[in-house]
Write a protein that holds these residues in place. Structure first.
Motif, PDB file in Angstrom:
ATOM      1  N   ASN A  30       0.837  -1.199   0.000  1.00  0.00           N
ATOM      2  CA  ASN A  30       0.000   0.000   0.000  1.00  0.00           C
ATOM      3  C   ASN A  30       0.870   1.248   0.000  1.00  0.00           C
ATOM      4  OD1 ASN A  30      -2.714   0.628  -0.047  1.00  0.00           O
ATOM      5  ND2 ASN A  30      -3.052  -0.875   1.606  1.00  0.00           N
ATOM      6  N   VAL A  31       0.970   1.914  -1.124  1.00  0.00           N
ATOM      7  CA  VAL A  31       1.827   3.107  -1.205  1.00  0.00           C
ATOM      8  C   VAL A  31       1.224   4.109  -2.170  1.00  0.00           C
ATOM      9  CG1 VAL A  31       4.136   2.202  -0.747  1.00  0.00           C
ATOM     10  CG2 VAL A  31       3.115   1.905  -3.018  1.00  0.00           C
ATOM     11  N   LYS A  32       1.776   5.301  -2.155  1.00  0.00           N
ATOM     12  CA  LYS A  32       1.423   6.281  -3.176  1.00  0.00           C
ATOM     13  C   LYS A  32       2.072   5.751  -4.466  1.00  0.00           C
ATOM     14  CE  LYS A  32       2.143  11.175  -3.995  1.00  0.00           C
ATOM     15  NZ  LYS A  32       3.374  11.111  -4.755  1.00  0.00           N
ATOM     16  N   PRO A  33       1.276   5.569  -5.548  1.00  0.00           N
ATOM     17  CA  PRO A  33       1.835   4.928  -6.737  1.00  0.00           C
ATOM     18  C   PRO A  33       3.080   5.621  -7.278  1.00  0.00           C
ATOM     19  CG  PRO A  33      -0.537   5.178  -6.924  1.00  0.00           C
ATOM     20  CD  PRO A  33      -0.136   5.903  -5.689  1.00  0.00           C
ATOM     21  N   ASP A  34       4.141   4.825  -7.450  1.00  0.00           N
ATOM     22  CA  ASP A  34       5.373   5.361  -8.026  1.00  0.00           C
ATOM     23  C   ASP A  34       5.533   4.728  -9.415  1.00  0.00           C
ATOM     24  OD1 ASP A  34       7.881   5.935  -8.844  1.00  0.00           O
ATOM     25  OD2 ASP A  34       8.923   5.206  -7.042  1.00  0.00           O
ATOM     26  N   LEU A  35       5.334   5.552 -10.461  1.00  0.00           N
ATOM     27  CA  LEU A  35       5.340   4.997 -11.821  1.00  0.00           C
ATOM     28  C   LEU A  35       6.598   5.385 -12.602  1.00  0.00           C
ATOM     29  CD1 LEU A  35       1.583   5.548 -12.669  1.00  0.00           C
ATOM     30  CD2 LEU A  35       2.710   3.435 -11.989  1.00  0.00           C
ATOM     31  N   GLU A  36       7.584   5.904 -11.906  1.00  0.00           N
ATOM     32  CA  GLU A  36       8.776   6.403 -12.606  1.00  0.00           C
ATOM     33  C   GLU A  36       9.469   5.269 -13.385  1.00  0.00           C
ATOM     34  OE1 GLU A  36      13.028   7.424 -12.906  1.00  0.00           O
ATOM     35  OE2 GLU A  36      12.308   6.177 -11.258  1.00  0.00           O
ATOM     36  N   LEU A  37       9.646   4.127 -12.753  1.00  0.00           N
ATOM     37  CA  LEU A  37      10.328   3.013 -13.427  1.00  0.00           C
ATOM     38  C   LEU A  37       9.492   2.484 -14.605  1.00  0.00           C
ATOM     39  CD1 LEU A  37      12.763   1.064 -13.433  1.00  0.00           C
ATOM     40  CD2 LEU A  37      11.486  -0.414 -11.882  1.00  0.00           C
ATOM     41  N   ALA A  38       8.175   2.433 -14.388  1.00  0.00           N
ATOM     42  CA  ALA A  38       7.296   1.984 -15.473  1.00  0.00           C
ATOM     43  C   ALA A  38       7.360   2.960 -16.647  1.00  0.00           C
ATOM     44  CB  ALA A  38       5.864   1.842 -14.963  1.00  0.00           C
ATOM     45  N   GLU A  39       7.417   4.248 -16.350  1.00  0.00           N
ATOM     46  CA  GLU A  39       7.502   5.256 -17.429  1.00  0.00           C
ATOM     47  C   GLU A  39       8.810   5.094 -18.206  1.00  0.00           C
ATOM     48  OE1 GLU A  39       5.118   7.060 -18.322  1.00  0.00           O
ATOM     49  OE2 GLU A  39       3.828   7.523 -16.605  1.00  0.00           O
ATOM     50  N   LYS A  40       9.861   4.800 -17.471  1.00  0.00           N
ATOM     51  CA  LYS A  40      11.165   4.620 -18.113  1.00  0.00           C
ATOM     52  C   LYS A  40      11.129   3.378 -19.028  1.00  0.00           C
ATOM     53  CE  LYS A  40      15.989   4.400 -16.886  1.00  0.00           C
ATOM     54  NZ  LYS A  40      16.893   3.859 -15.918  1.00  0.00           N
ATOM     55  N   THR A  41      10.494   2.336 -18.517  1.00  0.00           N
ATOM     56  CA  THR A  41      10.343   1.101 -19.309  1.00  0.00           C
ATOM     57  C   THR A  41       9.498   1.405 -20.549  1.00  0.00           C
ATOM     58  OG1 THR A  41      10.384  -0.119 -17.239  1.00  0.00           O
ATOM     59  CG2 THR A  41       9.574  -1.306 -19.162  1.00  0.00           C
ATOM     60  N   ALA A  42       8.429   2.167 -20.349  1.00  0.00           N
ATOM     61  CA  ALA A  42       7.536   2.509 -21.462  1.00  0.00           C
ATOM     62  C   ALA A  42       8.295   3.256 -22.548  1.00  0.00           C
ATOM     63  CB  ALA A  42       6.378   3.356 -20.953  1.00  0.00           C
ATOM     64  N   LYS A  43       9.202   4.123 -22.134  1.00  0.00           N
ATOM     65  CA  LYS A  43       9.950   4.927 -23.102  1.00  0.00           C
ATOM     66  C   LYS A  43      10.787   4.009 -24.005  1.00  0.00           C
ATOM     67  CE  LYS A  43      12.685   9.162 -23.290  1.00  0.00           C
ATOM     68  NZ  LYS A  43      13.882   8.749 -23.972  1.00  0.00           N
ATOM     69  N   ILE A  44      11.498   3.063 -23.385  1.00  0.00           N
ATOM     70  CA  ILE A  44      12.321   2.138 -24.182  1.00  0.00           C
ATOM     71  C   ILE A  44      11.423   1.370 -25.153  1.00  0.00           C
ATOM     72  CG2 ILE A  44      13.825   0.088 -24.104  1.00  0.00           C
ATOM     73  CD1 ILE A  44      14.737   0.959 -21.329  1.00  0.00           C
ATOM     74  N   LEU A  45      10.304   0.888 -24.632  1.00  0.00           N
ATOM     75  CA  LEU A  45       9.443   0.045 -25.467  1.00  0.00           C
ATOM     76  C   LEU A  45       8.770   0.849 -26.578  1.00  0.00           C
ATOM     77  CD1 LEU A  45       8.019  -2.214 -22.631  1.00  0.00           C
ATOM     78  CD2 LEU A  45       9.780  -2.798 -24.308  1.00  0.00           C
ATOM     79  N   ASN A  46       8.343   2.064 -26.264  1.00  0.00           N
ATOM     80  CA  ASN A  46       7.719   2.903 -27.306  1.00  0.00           C
ATOM     81  C   ASN A  46       8.702   3.249 -28.400  1.00  0.00           C
ATOM     82  OD1 ASN A  46       5.355   2.933 -25.920  1.00  0.00           O
ATOM     83  ND2 ASN A  46       5.651   4.965 -25.023  1.00  0.00           N
ATOM     84  N   GLU A  47       9.925   3.560 -27.981  1.00  0.00           N
ATOM     85  CA  GLU A  47      10.897   4.010 -28.973  1.00  0.00           C
ATOM     86  C   GLU A  47      11.472   2.852 -29.774  1.00  0.00           C
ATOM     87  OE1 GLU A  47      13.750   6.362 -26.862  1.00  0.00           O
ATOM     88  OE2 GLU A  47      12.299   7.995 -26.569  1.00  0.00           O
ATOM     89  N   ASP A  48      11.674   1.715 -29.140  1.00  0.00           N
ATOM     90  CA  ASP A  48      12.401   0.637 -29.816  1.00  0.00           C
ATOM     91  C   ASP A  48      11.578  -0.610 -30.128  1.00  0.00           C
ATOM     92  OD1 ASP A  48      14.563   2.279 -29.727  1.00  0.00           O
ATOM     93  OD2 ASP A  48      15.408   1.391 -27.922  1.00  0.00           O
ATOM     94  N   PHE A  49      10.662  -0.959 -29.244  1.00  0.00           N
ATOM     95  CA  PHE A  49       9.903  -2.201 -29.464  1.00  0.00           C
ATOM     96  C   PHE A  49       8.850  -2.009 -30.560  1.00  0.00           C
ATOM     97  CE2 PHE A  49       6.311  -5.033 -28.734  1.00  0.00           C
ATOM     98  CZ  PHE A  49       6.909  -6.262 -28.512  1.00  0.00           C
ATOM     99  N   ALA A  50       8.008  -1.003 -30.370  1.00  0.00           N
ATOM    100  CA  ALA A  50       6.873  -0.842 -31.288  1.00  0.00           C
ATOM    101  C   ALA A  50       7.311  -0.626 -32.745  1.00  0.00           C
ATOM    102  CB  ALA A  50       5.969   0.282 -30.791  1.00  0.00           C
ATOM    103  N   PRO A  51       8.271   0.266 -33.028  1.00  0.00           N
ATOM    104  CA  PRO A  51       8.677   0.429 -34.429  1.00  0.00           C
ATOM    105  C   PRO A  51       9.293  -0.856 -35.004  1.00  0.00           C
ATOM    106  CG  PRO A  51       9.584   2.195 -33.072  1.00  0.00           C
ATOM    107  CD  PRO A  51       8.964   1.210 -32.146  1.00  0.00           C
TER     108      PRO A  51
END
Ligand code: ME8
Length: 515
Positions: A374-395
């Protein structure tokens, strides 16, 4: 938007092996990826059941051609079931609708004056089911089968392929052409363009001596050339000519996928047939590489053929799918071996993915009663992961570079594992429970993002792990929503308080050596 993808229809003289699996798994991954991205997808595969090669194989096995094709096409269906292939239709060239549609198309070409009768004598390779001009042979042997083609002489119906050289050249080389055909990869495209520049020869579209085929509608003593019959599957599989609505919805094909051995038929003969019949041409023809096993051609006589069942026995269905299509670069030729597959399994799945899940879950088990802290949601790591995947995985996925997409996933996984090393959460258990909660929460959200991207590759396992990590909702629906708006839910995918499950050993390490 629609997306229509096809695999070759495989010859039924041979049972399914890793070569067929490679193309079919790749097409399945693309079909699933496009669906997750909101496309209305049609995925066609099937079996090529007519011609001299099949007739000869049946004779050798002491069966009728019909017996052989029924048995082997069932084995292909079984193999695709085993590998969780989500095709929309499995077409057999002996299907009644395909037979009449093939007759329809050859009849149209005949009516348009593109088919004429001629006596012909040339060298024929039964393995390839094609004639070869002397200049294309290597030391007098077929470049693919390394066998001596046989001299055949017949009176056949010929297709005026020669009259399409310029039109095809223009369609392939000019991206602004309204019927542009994209051929990938570049070097194969250049080979085709080079051959087109030399001009095309007319090609025989019928056989007088082969009974096991579709009768030519305007001369029942001849059968339709097996490649004409086979290529036509791409339109008959989506209802041509009877189901106009279905056909119009999906044609032209977005991708015909295959290996380089049959690129010529798909990028030259097939578009010429369609042009002749007044049907639009496919948008993209993609030829992936041909691979060897331990440096040798896969063959029964060498005993090195890898079957889908063997792959699944060793790695499980989902890992087998992932490993088969990502071991070598998608495009150039490559080499596959059991050891290389095992190494990749241990590095990518047992270490990188397996460790992440077991670390995150074990920490939660030990410290938070197997619940998302139970915490205040920390999405920083998920956002960082999303960036790699958006830039490199999807294309990479959209460009059909499956190995590059897998590399991006692995890079994202490595980053998350590095973060865990850096946080050293096992120490926090004694010093800072608040921070530990936050860490575990963020590892879970980043893992969920990985799972969403892994879903097309490993559909069953990604779904299973999705439940283990306490993620809410159905993974496919969540993935669709995420790919549409690229937004991570405010409370994460695995919200605070959600129940986790003990993962057990998801990817046990496998020893090298043997099958
Ligand atoms: O050619 N590496 O069928 P086919 C990569 N019926 N891909 C491989 C491979 C390997 N070592 N071995 C096989 C035919 N493949 C025709 C097709 S389509 C209208 C008619 C895959 O059973 C690859 O996709 O010989 C290749 O193009 C196909 O199997 C050939 O299958």
């Amino acid at each position: 938007m629609k997306f229509y993808i096809t695999t070759p229809i495989y010859y039924v003289n041979d049972i399914p092996h890793i070569g067929h699996s490679y193309t079919t798994i790749a097409a399945d991954i693309m079909a699933r990826w496009k669906k997750l991205n909101g496309f209305d997808v049609f995925f066609l595969t099937g079996t090529d059941e007519h011609g001299a090669k099949i007739a000869a194989a049946a004779k050798e096995k002491g069966k009728t051609p019909q017996e052989l094709v029924d048995e082997t096409s069932a084995q292909f269906k079984e193999a695709w079931k085993l590998l969780n292939i989500s095709y929309d239709r499995f077409i057999r060239t002996t299907d009644a609708d395909h037979i009449s549609a093939t007759q329809n198309i050859i009849d149209i070409l005949f009516q348009k004056g593109l088919i004429f009768k001629k006596t012909y004598e040339a060298l024929y390779c039964v393995g390839c089911e094609r004639f070869y001009p002397e200049k294309d042979l290597i030391d007098g042997l077929c470049p693919f089968h390394k066998t001596k083609p046989v001299l055949q002489s017949e009176e056949n119906y010929f297709f005026k392929l020669s009259s399409f050289s310029d039109a095809l050249h223009d369609m392939i080389t000019n991206p602004a052409h309204k019927e542009h055909i994209e051929i990938q990869p570049e070097e194969r495209r250049n080979e085709i363009i080079g051959k087109l520049k030399l001009g095309l020869e007319d090609v025989s579209f019928s056989r007088a001596a082969i009974d096991w085929g579709i009768p030519v509608p305007f001369d029942k003593k001849q059968t339709v050339y097996v490649w004409v019959d086979a290529l036509t599957n791409y339109i008959t599989g989506i209802g041509y000519p009877k189901d106009e609505q279905l056909f119009k919805k999906y044609w032209p094909a977005d991708v015909h996928l295959m290996a380089k051995d049959i690129l010529w038929f798909h990028s030259v003969i097939w578009p010429a047939m369609l042009l002749g019949a007044g049907i639009p041409v496919p948008k993209k023809v993609y030829s992936h590489g041909f691979f060897t096993i331990n440096g040798e051609k896969m063959s029964k006589s060498l005993g090195n053929v890898i079957s889908p069942q063997e792959l699944v026995d060793k790695f499980g269905v989902d890992a087998a799918r992932y490993l088969t299509v990502t071991l070598i670069a998608f495009g150039p030729d490559g080499d596959i071996s059991w050891d290389a597959l095992t190494n990749k399994y241990n590095v990518d799945l047992a270490n990188n993915l397996g460790n992440l899940i077991s670390r995150a879950l074990k920490l939660a088990e030990k410290n938070f009663d197997l619940k998302v802290p139970n915490v205040k949601p920390d999405l920083e790591l998920a956002e960082k992961t999303a960036k790699i995947l958006n830039e490199d995985f999807a294309p990479a996925m959209d460009g059909l570079y499956l190995h590059k997409a897998a590399e991006a996933l692995q890079r994202a996984l490595t980053e998350i594992n590095r973060r865990i090393e850096f946080d050293a959460p096992w120490k926090l258990a004694k010093t800072d429970l608040q921070k530990l909660s936050s860490c575990i929460f963020s590892y879970l959200q980043a893992t969920d993002l990985i799972l969403i991207h892994l879903l097309a590759f490993m559909p069953a396992l990604a779904e299973k792990i999705w439940t283990i990590t306490g993620a809410s909702g159905n993974i496919s629906e969540t993935a669709k929503k995420y790919f549409a708006d690229k937004t991570i839910p405010q409370n994460g995918f695995s919200p605070s308080g959600a129940q986790l499950q003990s993962p057990g050993v998801l990817f046990p390490r496998i020893q090298n050596g043997g099958k």
